[in-house]
Design a protein around this motif. Structure first.
Motif, PDB file in Angstrom:
ATOM      1  N   LEU A 393      38.309   6.884  41.216  1.00  0.00           N
ATOM      2  CA  LEU A 393      38.992   7.431  40.054  1.00  0.00           C
ATOM      3  C   LEU A 393      37.990   8.114  39.109  1.00  0.00           C
ATOM      4  O   LEU A 393      37.043   7.491  38.641  1.00  0.00           O
ATOM      5  N   ASP A 394      38.208   9.380  38.828  1.00  0.00           N
ATOM      6  CA  ASP A 394      37.341  10.161  37.946  1.00  0.00           C
ATOM      7  C   ASP A 394      37.912  10.102  36.528  1.00  0.00           C
ATOM      8  O   ASP A 394      39.072  10.456  36.307  1.00  0.00           O
ATOM      9  N   PRO A 395      37.110   9.672  35.538  1.00  0.00           N
ATOM     10  CA  PRO A 395      37.602   9.642  34.156  1.00  0.00           C
ATOM     11  C   PRO A 395      38.119  10.985  33.675  1.00  0.00           C
ATOM     12  O   PRO A 395      38.951  11.047  32.762  1.00  0.00           O
ATOM     13  N   LEU A 396      37.630  12.066  34.271  1.00  0.00           N
ATOM     14  CA  LEU A 396      38.082  13.404  33.884  1.00  0.00           C
ATOM     15  C   LEU A 396      39.001  14.026  34.929  1.00  0.00           C
ATOM     16  O   LEU A 396      39.286  15.228  34.877  1.00  0.00           O
ATOM     17  N   VAL A 482      46.838   9.996  26.225  1.00  0.00           N
ATOM     18  CA  VAL A 482      46.226  10.000  27.558  1.00  0.00           C
ATOM     19  C   VAL A 482      44.739   9.676  27.450  1.00  0.00           C
ATOM     20  O   VAL A 482      44.198   8.852  28.208  1.00  0.00           O
ATOM     21  N   ARG A 483      44.055  10.305  26.509  1.00  0.00           N
ATOM     22  CA  ARG A 483      42.618  10.061  26.344  1.00  0.00           C
ATOM     23  C   ARG A 483      42.344   8.602  25.950  1.00  0.00           C
ATOM     24  O   ARG A 483      41.403   7.978  26.438  1.00  0.00           O
ATOM     25  N   PHE A 489      41.083   1.819  29.973  1.00  0.00           N
ATOM     26  CA  PHE A 489      41.251   1.351  31.350  1.00  0.00           C
ATOM     27  C   PHE A 489      40.074   0.533  31.873  1.00  0.00           C
ATOM     28  O   PHE A 489      40.295  -0.525  32.503  1.00  0.00           O
ATOM     29  N   PRO A 490      38.803   0.921  31.689  1.00  0.00           N
ATOM     30  CA  PRO A 490      37.705   0.146  32.282  1.00  0.00           C
ATOM     31  C   PRO A 490      37.710  -1.328  31.879  1.00  0.00           C
ATOM     32  O   PRO A 490      37.451  -2.208  32.707  1.00  0.00           O
ATOM     33  N   ALA A 491      37.992  -1.619  30.600  1.00  0.00           N
ATOM     34  CA  ALA A 491      38.000  -3.014  30.158  1.00  0.00           C
ATOM     35  C   ALA A 491      39.130  -3.783  30.822  1.00  0.00           C
ATOM     36  O   ALA A 491      38.954  -4.939  31.257  1.00  0.00           O
ATOM     37  N   ALA A 492      40.318  -3.180  30.913  1.00  0.00           N
ATOM     38  CA  ALA A 492      41.448  -3.850  31.560  1.00  0.00           C
ATOM     39  C   ALA A 492      41.165  -4.097  33.037  1.00  0.00           C
ATOM     40  O   ALA A 492      41.481  -5.159  33.581  1.00  0.00           O
ATOM     41  N   TRP A 493      40.547  -3.126  33.672  1.00  0.00           N
ATOM     42  CA  TRP A 493      40.227  -3.264  35.085  1.00  0.00           C
ATOM     43  C   TRP A 493      39.157  -4.326  35.310  1.00  0.00           C
ATOM     44  O   TRP A 493      39.238  -5.114  36.268  1.00  0.00           O
ATOM     45  N   HIS A 494      38.184  -4.399  34.425  1.00  0.00           N
ATOM     46  CA  HIS A 494      37.135  -5.417  34.540  1.00  0.00           C
ATOM     47  C   HIS A 494      37.737  -6.825  34.475  1.00  0.00           C
ATOM     48  O   HIS A 494      37.342  -7.704  35.250  1.00  0.00           O
ATOM     49  N   ARG A 495      38.695  -7.025  33.577  1.00  0.00           N
ATOM     50  CA  ARG A 495      39.346  -8.346  33.473  1.00  0.00           C
ATOM     51  C   ARG A 495      40.092  -8.691  34.756  1.00  0.00           C
ATOM     52  O   ARG A 495      40.100  -9.836  35.199  1.00  0.00           O
ATOM     53  N   ALA A 496      40.717  -7.696  35.359  1.00  0.00           N
ATOM     54  CA  ALA A 496      41.505  -7.950  36.565  1.00  0.00           C
ATOM     55  C   ALA A 496      40.636  -8.288  37.769  1.00  0.00           C
ATOM     56  O   ALA A 496      41.086  -8.997  38.685  1.00  0.00           O
ATOM     57  N   THR A 497      39.411  -7.812  37.794  1.00  0.00           N
ATOM     58  CA  THR A 497      38.566  -7.990  38.982  1.00  0.00           C
ATOM     59  C   THR A 497      37.586  -9.155  38.866  1.00  0.00           C
ATOM     60  O   THR A 497      36.711  -9.305  39.727  1.00  0.00           O
TER      61      THR A 497
END
Length: 506
Positions: A393-396, A482-483, A489-497
């Motif tokens: 996933l590309d942030p841009l 959107v921005r 997203f990175p923080a939410a994803w870190h918690r999930a993993t």
């Protein structure tokens, strides 16, 4: 209309007590004239409505003589919908409301109940009716109007009052000798044991201690089929479906979860059975999707337009956007109505009832759940975490790429939720974390779609310059959302993993 009531059993010697103490200060208890009500109930030959806790009746003398009552899942609380119509033919609208129960089988009279009713209204100081207490002498009649059975019961129905009043009245009745009754409707008591048999739609239950993979999948299927069919009449009535969401949304979520489960647990299911079912669910989801999308956009339009009180938008232009969305929503709802009236939908309902009763499994479904299911859940999890998911996933990157990851996150979460009963707290931790990921990605997708929609609606009216300006400002606000979601997203994803949430996955 939602009907909430409590029933009590009494014998012929019971004397209704003085209810005046249950009225609020300045209120009164008002006795109504005795009335005789004759109700004819319609059902299928095998009593599909009665066994499911629903009814369709014609009651002589009522202003709106035809009534459907539908269960809500809460004892004593039912949806009640009444319509006018001649005695011989039920209104098609009411017949359609019980489609998920009769499934196309003919409806015909099955019993006649005559009730001699003595009613009392508990009123407040202004005369508003808070509750109605009725003392019913009930006779069951045959085709020749001869009495074949009798019973007596008390009912307390809430009107403008609250649950406290219902309990207070119940206390007075019990003190005088009334006994708490079941929530068995009159016509079910009249029809006897056949009407109290198990419904066709099998309800979810408890898993055995040594649950197989098939046991877990069966319960997941039953849960979502039940949710889907319970919202069928609510979609037709255009009423909320619970939790503040529309019935369309609830029905659509049930379909998504069912389709997801059929995909995740494909190795356990006979493909000749699951593939056609999944395809038909997709057909129904497509009809629901357009209406839900318009519903979400209309709510979002007002929220985005009012997001910055210091920079107000032209309200007339916002109203014009809403008018265009409202038209889109009406067209989508009309398409849903057409689909729900089709023979194709009836066939799907039949297939869903059978699916809830007995999914078609392969031999592998007989293996222990704890040994088999984590490996199946790991597949959507690996798709989510891999190069085609979050890893790539590309942030841009483009919105579509983020939307793909959102769909993979939803698939993974649905898979985790399906195995919660077998896996326990570790899976629950991951489910909660994935819900947060899904919230972020969902808000991202809604904002991206909304931004494109505002601009597209303005492009449809090139001469409306005020609309173009408002649409551009709305779109910019959505792009800012959107921005923000991409930043979160990175923080939410870190918690999930985190390892403690994923260690149960192979």
């Amino acid at each position: 209309m939602v009907e909430e009531e409590q029933k009590y059993e009494v014998d012929d010697t019971y004397v209704l007590p003085d209810l005046s103490a249950t009225a609020p200060a300045g209120g009164q208890v008002r006795a109504l004239p005795q009335v005789t009500l004759v109700a004819r109930y319609l059902d299928t030959v095998d009593l599909r409505l009665a066994r499911a806790g629903a009814s369709l009746r014609h009651r002589r003398g009522d202003e709106l003589p035809w009534t459907v009552k539908l269960p809500t899942g809460t004892p004593g609380v039912r949806h009640e919908i009444s319509r006018p119509g001649a005695a011989g033919q039920p209104p098609p609208e009411l017949v359609e409301l019980v489609t998920a129960l009769h499934r196309g089988a003919p409806l015909a009279p099955v019993t006649v109940v005559r009730t001699v009713r003595h009613a009392h209204e508990v009123c407040d100081e202004a005369g508003a009716v808070l509750a109605e207490v009725v003392d019913d002498q009930v006779s069951v009649l045959d085709d020749n109007d001869a009495t074949t059975g009798t019973f007596r019961e008390l009912e307390v129905e809430l009107k403008a009052g609250d649950r406290t009043l219902l309990d207070q009245i119940g206390g007075v009745l019990r003190e005088a000798g009334a006994r708490d009754g079941s929530f068995t409707p009159k016509h079910v008591r009249a029809l006897g044991a056949a009407a109290q048999a198990e419904p066709d739609l099998v309800a979810p239950g408890e898993l055995p201690a040594d649950a197989t993979a098939g046991d877990v999948v069966t319960e997941a299927v039953r849960k979502e089929v039940r949710r889907l069919l319970a919202h069928d009449p609510l979609v037709r009535l255009r009423v909320p479906g619970g939790g503040g969401d529309s019935a369309v949304h609830q029905m659509r979520v049930a379909i998504r979860r069912l389709r997801s489960d059929l995909r995740t647990f494909k190795p356990l299911l006979r493909r000749s059975w699951s593939s056609p079912l999944r395809a038909e669910l997709r057909w129904l989801a497509e009809h629901l999707g357009a209406a839900r999308d318009a519903e979400v956009l209309r709510a979002r339009l007002r929220r985005t337009a009012n997001a910055d009180p210091l920079s107000p938008l032209d309200q007339d232009a916002v109203d014009r956007l809403d008018k265009a969305l409202a038209k889109r929503q009406r067209q989508a709802l009309a398409a849903i109505d057409k689909a729900l009236r089709s023979a194709r939908y009836l066939a799907l309902v039949d297939a869903l009832v059978l699916a809830a009763r007995a999914p078609r499994f392969t031999r592998r479904a007989a293996e222990p759940a704890a040994r088999t299911l984590p490996a199946l859940v790991a597949r959507p999890w690996k798709r989510l975490t891999g190069p085609d998911g979050v890893e790539g996933l590309d942030p841009l990157g483009p919105d579509d790429r983020w939307h793909t990851v959102r769909k993979e996150a939803k698939q993974a979460r649905y898979a985790v939720n399906a195995v919660l009963p077998a896996v326990g707290k570790d899976a629950r931790r991951l489910s909660r974390a994935l819900a947060q990921v899904q919230d972020v990605l969902g808000e991202h997708q809604d904002a991206a779609v909304a931004a494109d929609t505002w601009l597209a609606l303005a492009a449809d009216r090139p001469g409306d310059h005020k609309l173009a300006v408002v649409a551009g400002r709305l779109a910019e606000r959505e792009r800012e959302t959107v921005r923000q979601m991409r930043a979160q997203f990175p923080a939410a994803w870190h918690r999930a993993t985190r390892r403690r949430r994923t260690r149960w996955l192979p």
